[in-house]
Design a protein around this motif. Sequence first.
Motif, PDB file in Angstrom:
ATOM      1  N   ARG A 139       0.355  -6.913  -9.903  1.00  0.00           N
ATOM      2  CA  ARG A 139      -0.807  -6.832 -10.810  1.00  0.00           C
ATOM      3  C   ARG A 139      -1.241  -5.356 -10.891  1.00  0.00           C
ATOM      4  O   ARG A 139      -1.622  -5.010 -11.789  1.00  0.00           O
ATOM      5  CB  ARG A 139      -1.826  -7.808 -10.302  1.00  0.00           C
ATOM      6  CG  ARG A 139      -1.523  -9.441 -10.443  1.00  0.00           C
ATOM      7  CD  ARG A 139      -2.423 -10.246  -9.977  1.00  0.00           C
ATOM      8  NE  ARG A 139      -2.205 -11.684 -10.547  1.00  0.00           N
ATOM      9  CZ  ARG A 139      -2.686 -12.780  -9.851  1.00  0.00           C
ATOM     10  NH1 ARG A 139      -3.256 -12.580  -8.645  1.00  0.00           N
ATOM     11  NH2 ARG A 139      -2.247 -13.773 -10.278  1.00  0.00           N
ATOM     12  N   HIS A 140      -1.284  -4.728  -9.701  1.00  0.00           N
ATOM     13  CA  HIS A 140      -1.720  -3.459  -9.578  1.00  0.00           C
ATOM     14  C   HIS A 140      -0.706  -2.569 -10.412  1.00  0.00           C
ATOM     15  O   HIS A 140      -1.170  -1.566 -11.161  1.00  0.00           O
ATOM     16  CB  HIS A 140      -1.826  -3.007  -8.136  1.00  0.00           C
ATOM     17  CG  HIS A 140      -2.993  -3.134  -7.409  1.00  0.00           C
ATOM     18  ND1 HIS A 140      -4.126  -2.665  -7.800  1.00  0.00           N
ATOM     19  CD2 HIS A 140      -3.320  -4.069  -6.601  1.00  0.00           C
ATOM     20  CE1 HIS A 140      -5.198  -2.964  -6.831  1.00  0.00           C
ATOM     21  NE2 HIS A 140      -4.661  -3.815  -6.035  1.00  0.00           N
ATOM     22  N   LEU A 172       2.349   1.900  -3.755  1.00  0.00           N
ATOM     23  CA  LEU A 172       1.190   2.239  -4.356  1.00  0.00           C
ATOM     24  C   LEU A 172       0.983   3.923  -4.059  1.00  0.00           C
ATOM     25  O   LEU A 172       0.783   4.591  -5.022  1.00  0.00           O
ATOM     26  CB  LEU A 172      -0.040   1.493  -4.326  1.00  0.00           C
ATOM     27  CG  LEU A 172      -0.007   0.251  -4.965  1.00  0.00           C
ATOM     28  CD1 LEU A 172      -1.178  -0.649  -4.640  1.00  0.00           C
ATOM     29  CD2 LEU A 172       0.314   0.249  -6.623  1.00  0.00           C
ATOM     30  N   GLU A 180      -1.416  -2.969 -14.097  1.00  0.00           N
ATOM     31  CA  GLU A 180      -2.452  -2.202 -14.549  1.00  0.00           C
ATOM     32  C   GLU A 180      -2.096  -0.802 -14.792  1.00  0.00           C
ATOM     33  O   GLU A 180      -2.586  -0.372 -15.623  1.00  0.00           O
ATOM     34  CB  GLU A 180      -3.495  -2.436 -13.605  1.00  0.00           C
ATOM     35  CG  GLU A 180      -3.869  -3.963 -13.799  1.00  0.00           C
ATOM     36  CD  GLU A 180      -5.129  -4.401 -12.799  1.00  0.00           C
ATOM     37  OE1 GLU A 180      -5.747  -3.368 -11.978  1.00  0.00           O
ATOM     38  OE2 GLU A 180      -5.579  -5.484 -12.733  1.00  0.00           O
ATOM     39  N   GLN A 181      -1.668  -0.088 -13.636  1.00  0.00           N
ATOM     40  CA  GLN A 181      -1.654   1.351 -13.494  1.00  0.00           C
ATOM     41  C   GLN A 181      -0.463   1.820 -14.258  1.00  0.00           C
ATOM     42  O   GLN A 181      -0.500   2.889 -14.748  1.00  0.00           O
ATOM     43  CB  GLN A 181      -1.701   1.777 -12.142  1.00  0.00           C
ATOM     44  CG  GLN A 181      -2.771   1.264 -11.388  1.00  0.00           C
ATOM     45  CD  GLN A 181      -2.917   1.625  -9.845  1.00  0.00           C
ATOM     46  OE1 GLN A 181      -2.511   2.682  -9.563  1.00  0.00           O
ATOM     47  NE2 GLN A 181      -3.170   0.743  -8.951  1.00  0.00           N
ATOM     48  N   GLU A 229       0.889  -1.229   0.048  1.00  0.00           N
ATOM     49  CA  GLU A 229       0.053  -0.233   0.001  1.00  0.00           C
ATOM     50  C   GLU A 229       0.867   1.310  -0.017  1.00  0.00           C
ATOM     51  O   GLU A 229       0.622   2.252  -0.715  1.00  0.00           O
ATOM     52  CB  GLU A 229      -0.792   0.012   1.282  1.00  0.00           C
ATOM     53  CG  GLU A 229      -2.054  -1.117   1.125  1.00  0.00           C
ATOM     54  CD  GLU A 229      -1.754  -2.540   1.890  1.00  0.00           C
ATOM     55  OE1 GLU A 229      -2.307  -3.170   1.526  1.00  0.00           O
ATOM     56  OE2 GLU A 229      -0.430  -2.656   2.225  1.00  0.00           O
ATOM     57  N   MET A 288      -1.854  -6.813   1.496  1.00  0.00           N
ATOM     58  CA  MET A 288      -1.645  -6.942  -0.040  1.00  0.00           C
ATOM     59  C   MET A 288      -0.309  -7.578  -0.301  1.00  0.00           C
ATOM     60  O   MET A 288       0.650  -7.061   0.288  1.00  0.00           O
ATOM     61  CB  MET A 288      -1.563  -5.948  -0.917  1.00  0.00           C
ATOM     62  CG  MET A 288      -1.660  -5.838  -2.285  1.00  0.00           C
ATOM     63  SD  MET A 288      -1.248  -4.259  -3.125  1.00  0.00           S
ATOM     64  CE  MET A 288      -2.910  -3.221  -2.562  1.00  0.00           C
ATOM     65  N   GLU A 308      -0.177  -9.497  -5.769  1.00  0.00           N
ATOM     66  CA  GLU A 308      -1.127  -8.338  -5.920  1.00  0.00           C
ATOM     67  C   GLU A 308      -0.645  -6.959  -6.142  1.00  0.00           C
ATOM     68  O   GLU A 308      -1.130  -6.220  -7.028  1.00  0.00           O
ATOM     69  CB  GLU A 308      -2.011  -8.214  -4.580  1.00  0.00           C
ATOM     70  CG  GLU A 308      -3.491  -7.692  -5.103  1.00  0.00           C
ATOM     71  CD  GLU A 308      -4.380  -7.472  -3.607  1.00  0.00           C
ATOM     72  OE1 GLU A 308      -5.052  -6.981  -3.680  1.00  0.00           O
ATOM     73  OE2 GLU A 308      -3.993  -8.563  -2.692  1.00  0.00           O
ATOM     74  N   LEU A 309       0.382  -6.652  -5.479  1.00  0.00           N
ATOM     75  CA  LEU A 309       1.090  -5.331  -5.709  1.00  0.00           C
ATOM     76  C   LEU A 309       1.483  -5.577  -7.215  1.00  0.00           C
ATOM     77  O   LEU A 309       1.235  -4.485  -8.186  1.00  0.00           O
ATOM     78  CB  LEU A 309       2.126  -5.112  -4.843  1.00  0.00           C
ATOM     79  CG  LEU A 309       3.338  -4.122  -5.353  1.00  0.00           C
ATOM     80  CD1 LEU A 309       2.484  -2.696  -5.223  1.00  0.00           C
ATOM     81  CD2 LEU A 309       4.424  -3.941  -4.449  1.00  0.00           C
TER      82      LEU A 309
END
Length: 209
Positions: free
Chosen positions: A76-77, A47, A80-81, A44, A69, A73-74
Amino acid sequence: MHTLANDPTLGIVDNDPLVANAIRSLLVETCAPIQILWTVTSAEQALDAMRDSSQRPQAILTDIAMPGMDGVELARHVKEQYPDIIVIGISAFLDSENEKTHGAQWTEAFYAILPKEIPTIQLVRIIGKAIGNGEVASWTGKSMESMRLSGKELQIIASYANGFTTSAIARQLNVSEASVKTYARRAFEKLHAHSRAEAVATCARNGWI
């Protein structure tokens, strides 16, 4: 000496602050040609840091197994971003069972999965290869000894960074002004710096002060 302005940028994520700081310290102490933008202890926080465009590194080194997280998962974020950012996973538990269980999702999420105890030179080369920087991908670590500052030299550069004058530093360290100037000159030579400001900037970019 490598050109700091062109160094690849890196973010480090590990829920154990000791591990995160150890990785940072190894890269700094070996004068690795990598600029560390931040070291955080959660996905978190990583990000959050990247919301500022100036804090988006070219590569992220993240622990895979983290509470909340996790690294997958990080990754993947980030994909995407910020699809241009490369994510490399690190783990203390790389064994065949883990690979059988997580292999597919790990391969999909990360550029590579590395053991936490990987030698620094190998780590730097993999980061260089991942971002397409040939100079970093072939780094040999030869600059390490030539740039290593002594504790006193680093202390003096840090004092200059904090606005202290030569005479004030001499009083603080209980040495002569001539000694302070000698330590500073040695530091400038090791850093290939031509001025006090340049020496301070070099140390700050590498996270030494």
